[in-house]
Design an enzyme around this catalytic site. Structure first.
Site, PDB file in Angstrom:
ATOM      1  N   LYS A 240     -51.148  48.654 -65.439  1.00 22.79           N
ATOM      2  CA  LYS A 240     -50.353  49.293 -64.387  1.00 22.79           C
ATOM      3  C   LYS A 240     -49.751  50.641 -64.760  1.00 22.79           C
ATOM      4  O   LYS A 240     -49.285  51.367 -63.865  1.00 22.79           O
ATOM      5  CB  LYS A 240     -49.204  48.350 -63.966  1.00 22.79           C
ATOM      6  CG  LYS A 240     -49.669  47.164 -63.169  1.00 22.79           C
ATOM      7  CD  LYS A 240     -50.228  47.594 -61.829  1.00 22.79           C
ATOM      8  CE  LYS A 240     -51.026  46.505 -61.163  1.00 22.79           C
ATOM      9  NZ  LYS A 240     -52.068  46.988 -60.275  1.00 22.79           N
TER      10      LYS A 240
ATOM     11  N   PRO B 221     -49.414  46.666 -71.419  1.00 24.34           N
ATOM     12  CA  PRO B 221     -50.712  47.063 -70.854  1.00 24.34           C
ATOM     13  C   PRO B 221     -51.490  45.942 -70.160  1.00 24.34           C
ATOM     14  O   PRO B 221     -52.496  46.220 -69.521  1.00 24.34           O
ATOM     15  CB  PRO B 221     -51.485  47.563 -72.078  1.00 24.34           C
ATOM     16  CG  PRO B 221     -50.830  46.914 -73.257  1.00 24.34           C
ATOM     17  CD  PRO B 221     -49.400  46.711 -72.893  1.00 24.34           C
TER      18      PRO B 221
ATOM     19  N   TYR C 139     -53.311  43.065 -58.970  1.00 22.12           N
ATOM     20  CA  TYR C 139     -54.155  43.799 -59.909  1.00 22.12           C
ATOM     21  C   TYR C 139     -54.863  44.947 -59.191  1.00 22.12           C
ATOM     22  O   TYR C 139     -54.861  46.089 -59.666  1.00 22.12           O
ATOM     23  CB  TYR C 139     -55.169  42.852 -60.568  1.00 22.12           C
ATOM     24  CG  TYR C 139     -55.829  43.422 -61.810  1.00 22.12           C
ATOM     25  CD1 TYR C 139     -56.721  44.478 -61.728  1.00 22.12           C
ATOM     26  CD2 TYR C 139     -55.559  42.894 -63.072  1.00 22.12           C
ATOM     27  CE1 TYR C 139     -57.329  45.009 -62.860  1.00 22.12           C
ATOM     28  CE2 TYR C 139     -56.155  43.418 -64.215  1.00 22.12           C
ATOM     29  CZ  TYR C 139     -57.044  44.473 -64.097  1.00 22.12           C
ATOM     30  OH  TYR C 139     -57.630  44.992 -65.217  1.00 22.12           O
TER      31      TYR C 139
ATOM     32  N   HIS D  21     -65.526  48.054 -60.168  1.00 21.75           N
ATOM     33  CA  HIS D  21     -65.577  46.618 -60.500  1.00 21.75           C
ATOM     34  C   HIS D  21     -65.008  45.802 -59.357  1.00 21.75           C
ATOM     35  O   HIS D  21     -64.000  46.163 -58.762  1.00 21.75           O
ATOM     36  CB  HIS D  21     -64.766  46.339 -61.779  1.00 21.75           C
ATOM     37  CG  HIS D  21     -65.477  46.741 -63.037  1.00 21.75           C
ATOM     38  ND1 HIS D  21     -65.093  46.318 -64.281  1.00 21.75           N
ATOM     39  CD2 HIS D  21     -66.573  47.512 -63.232  1.00 21.75           C
ATOM     40  CE1 HIS D  21     -65.917  46.822 -65.192  1.00 21.75           C
ATOM     41  NE2 HIS D  21     -66.810  47.557 -64.576  1.00 21.75           N
TER      42      HIS D  21
ATOM     43  N   TYR E  85     -60.358  38.783 -69.759  1.00 22.18           N
ATOM     44  CA  TYR E  85     -59.014  38.512 -70.266  1.00 22.18           C
ATOM     45  C   TYR E  85     -59.051  37.078 -70.793  1.00 22.18           C
ATOM     46  O   TYR E  85     -59.256  36.146 -70.014  1.00 22.18           O
ATOM     47  CB  TYR E  85     -57.968  38.601 -69.154  1.00 22.18           C
ATOM     48  CG  TYR E  85     -57.643  40.010 -68.703  1.00 22.18           C
ATOM     49  CD1 TYR E  85     -58.508  40.723 -67.871  1.00 22.18           C
ATOM     50  CD2 TYR E  85     -56.447  40.626 -69.091  1.00 22.18           C
ATOM     51  CE1 TYR E  85     -58.196  42.010 -67.455  1.00 22.18           C
ATOM     52  CE2 TYR E  85     -56.125  41.913 -68.665  1.00 22.18           C
ATOM     53  CZ  TYR E  85     -57.008  42.600 -67.852  1.00 22.18           C
ATOM     54  OH  TYR E  85     -56.698  43.878 -67.433  1.00 22.18           O
TER      55      TYR E  85
HETATM   56  C1  PHB Z   1     -58.305  49.395 -71.236  1.00 20.38           C
HETATM   57  O1  PHB Z   1     -59.466  49.522 -70.828  1.00 20.38           O
HETATM   58  O2  PHB Z   1     -57.870  50.058 -72.168  1.00 20.38           O
HETATM   59  C2  PHB Z   1     -57.454  48.384 -70.570  1.00 20.38           C
HETATM   60  C3  PHB Z   1     -57.933  47.709 -69.472  1.00 20.38           C
HETATM   61  C4  PHB Z   1     -57.143  46.747 -68.857  1.00 20.38           C
HETATM   62  C5  PHB Z   1     -55.883  46.467 -69.353  1.00 20.38           C
HETATM   63  C6  PHB Z   1     -55.395  47.166 -70.457  1.00 20.38           C
HETATM   64  C7  PHB Z   1     -56.171  48.130 -71.074  1.00 20.38           C
HETATM   65  O3  PHB Z   1     -55.140  45.506 -68.775  1.00 20.38           O
END
Ligand code: PHB
Ligand code: APR
Length: 394
Positions: free
Chosen positions: A301, A297, A387, A75, A204
Site C-alpha cells: 500500500k 509492505p 488489495y 494481474h 503470499y
Molecule cells: C514487491 O514486489 O516488492 C512487493 C509486492 C507485494 C508486496 C510487497 C512487496 O506486498
C-alpha cells in the site's frame, strides 16, 4: 541569500513529490521541488512493485502510464498459501478490479522523465531545508543549494513529501499533532534475482518457519522475501541459505511446483512498521505520502497511498491558490485519513495474518483465518477489495 518565489514548495522528489508537481502543473500551479539526495540516488532505491487499480487509472489520466501499460504486467489476483495448500484469490472476479506489477523504480523514472519534459524546477542535493511562517498565508522555505549557497523560497503553500525522516512531519507543532505507531517483532529479507518468476502471480505464503513471498519485476527478474527476526544481518544469509529457506517456505516440490533459483543481484533487510501522524495539514503546510504515514509492505500500500494523497491534494491546492476557495484544502486531512486508516488496518491485518510469532494459539487462528479468506467468497472479497484498492476519494 537569494530570494525566489513560487506558488508551492514541495520538499522531497520521491513519488509523492514528483507526482504532485506534475498534477499541479497540469492544473496551472507552479512549484519548486527540493530534494536532499542526488537524482541517481533517488532513482536507484528498490521499493515495492504493485499498483492498485485507482493508481493505474490516475497515472493514465495524468498521461504518465505509457511505459506502465507497455511494460507492466496486469494481474488478476494473488496466491495465498500455507503448507500443502495454495489458493488463488481472483480480484477481477470478486471486485472487477485488477492490479499491475510495475516497480516503484519504474514509476520514479517515468515521473523524472515527465518532470524533465515540462521543465519542472527540481533542486537536488539541497541541505538544511527549514520551513517558516506556516501559520500565515505567506510561508517560506530556506535551504542551502548544491553549491553551498543559502537560498530562500517564498510561496503560498509548502508540501512535505519528504518521507518518514524529513522536516515536514516535525514542522507540525507538537501541541497540535498526534501519532500512532506499531513496530512489528520481525523484518523482511528481500532479494532481487535475475531469474524468471516461478509463478504467474504473487504468492503470499504462511509457513511455521515464517512468512515468505514470491513477487516479480518483469519476465526475467524476480523479487522474493523472507520473514526474519529484527536485527538480522544480511551477512548471515548467503544466497544458498536464502534459496533453501524460500524453497521450504514456498513449498518447492509440492504438487509438482518448483522454485527456480538464480543469480541474486540485491539483498537487504526491511523493517516493518505502521505509523500515522495527524493532522495532514497545518496552516499552509500539507503532508503527503510517507511524510504522514508508513505501512508495512505486506499489503503493498505504501506507494498507492502516496498517490491517493496527492490525487486529493493537487485539486485542493489548485482551488485554494487559483480561486481562493479553501473548501478542499480544509477537507484534505480528514478525507485523506479515511483511506490512510483503511490501508493502515489492511496492511496490519495482512501482516499479522501471515507472519509467525511463535505463539501456537496465534498460529491456529492464522490458519483458520487464511482458510476462511481463501475459500469463502465473503472472506476473499474483503481481501480483494482492499488489495485491488478502493476508489480515489474513498
Ligand atoms: C514487491 O514486489 O516488492 C512487493 C509486492 C507485494 C508486496 C510487497 C512487496 O506486498
Ligand atoms: N530535504 C529534502 N528532501 C528530503 C529531506 C530533506 N530534509 N528528507 C527527505 N527528503 C527526501 C528523500 O530523500 C526522498 O527522496 O524526500 C523524499 C521522500 O521520498 P519517499 O521516501 O519515497 O516518500 P514518498 O514520495 O512519500 O513515497 C511513498 O515510496 O518511499 C516509498 O515506501 C514508500 O512506497 C512508499 C512511497
Amino acid at each position: 541569500m537569494r530570494a525566489q518565489r513560487s506558488q508551492v514548495a514541495i520538499v522531497g522528489a520521491g513519488p509523492s513529490g514528483l507526482l504532485l508537481s506534475h498534477l499541479l502543473a497540469a492544473a496551472g500551479v507552479e512549484s519548486v521541488v527540493l530534494e536532499s539526495r542526488s537524482e541517481e540516488h533517488v532513482a536507484a532505491r528498490v521499493r515495492a512493485g504493485i499498483l492498485e487499480h485507482s493508481t493505474v487509472q490516475l497515472l493514465t489520466d495524468a498521461g504518465l502510464a505509457g511505459r506502465l501499460r507497455a511494460q507492466g504486467d496486469e494481474h488478476r489476483g494473488i496466491h495465498l498459501q500455507w503448507p500443502h495448500e495454495r489458493h488463488h484469490v481472483d480480484f477481477v472476479d470478486l471486485t472487477g478490479r485488477s492490479v499491475w506489477v510495475y516497480g516503484q523504480t519504474e514509476v520514479q523514472k517515468d515521473l523524472v522523465d515527465a518532470a524533465r519534459a515540462r521543465g519542472q524546477d527540481v533542486r537536488h542535493e539541497v541541505a538544511d531545508v527549514a520551513l517558516h511562517d506556516l501559520a500565515g498565508d505567506h510561508p517560506h522555505v530556506t535551504f542551502t543549494d548544491a553549491s553551498g549557497n543559502p537560498q530562500r523560497l517564498d510561496v503560498d503553500a509548502v508540501v512535505g513529501c519528504d518521507g518518514a525522516f524529513g522536516p515536514g512531519r516535525a514542522a507540525v507543532p507538537e501541541a497540535v499533532r498526534s501519532s500512532w505507531s506499531r513496530t512489528y517483532p520481525y523484518s523482511w529479507l528481500g532479494i532481487l534475482a535475475d531469474v524468471p518468476p516461478s509463478t504467474d502471480e504473487l504468492i503470499y505464503a504462511w509457513h511455521p518457519d515464517g512468512f515468505a513471498m514470491h513477487s516479480m519485476r518483469s519476465a526475467t527478474v524476480s523479487r522474493l522475501y523472507l520473514q526474519v527476526p529484527n536485527g538480522t544481518d544480511v551477512a548471515d544469509w548467503p544466497d544458498d541459505r536464502v534459496w533453501d529457506a524460500l524453497a521450504t517456505r514456498l513449498g518447492h516440490g509440492q504438487d509438482g511446483w518448483e522454485l527456480a533459483p538464480g543469480p541474486v543481484t540485491g539483498k537487504s533487510v526491511l523493517p516493518m512498521r505502521s505509523y500515522v501522524q495527524t493532522p495532514m495539514r497545518h496552516g499552509r503546510l500539507f503532508l503527503a505520502g510517507d511524510a504522514a504515514h508508513t505501512v508495512p509492505p505486506t499489503g503493498a500500500k505504501g506507494l498507492n497511498l502516496a498517490v491517493a494523497d496527492v490525487a486529493l491534494l493537487a485539486p485542493a491546492l489548485a482551488a485554494l491558490l487559483r480561486e481562493g476557495n479553501p473548501a478542499l484544502a480544509d477537507a484534505y486531512s480528514d478525507t485523506a485519513l479515511r483511506r490512510v486508516w483503511r490501508c493502515t488496518h489492511f496492511s496490519w491485518w495482512m501482516t499479522t495474518m501471515l507472519h509467525t510469532s511463535g505463539d501456537p494459539f496465534d498460529e491456529q487462528l492464522q490458519l483458520s483465518q487464511l482458510r476462511w479468506v481463501a475459500t469463502s467468497e465473503a472472506g476473499a472479497a474483503g481481501l480483494a477489495e482492499n488489495y485491488a484498492g478502493l476508489p480515489i476519494g474513498f
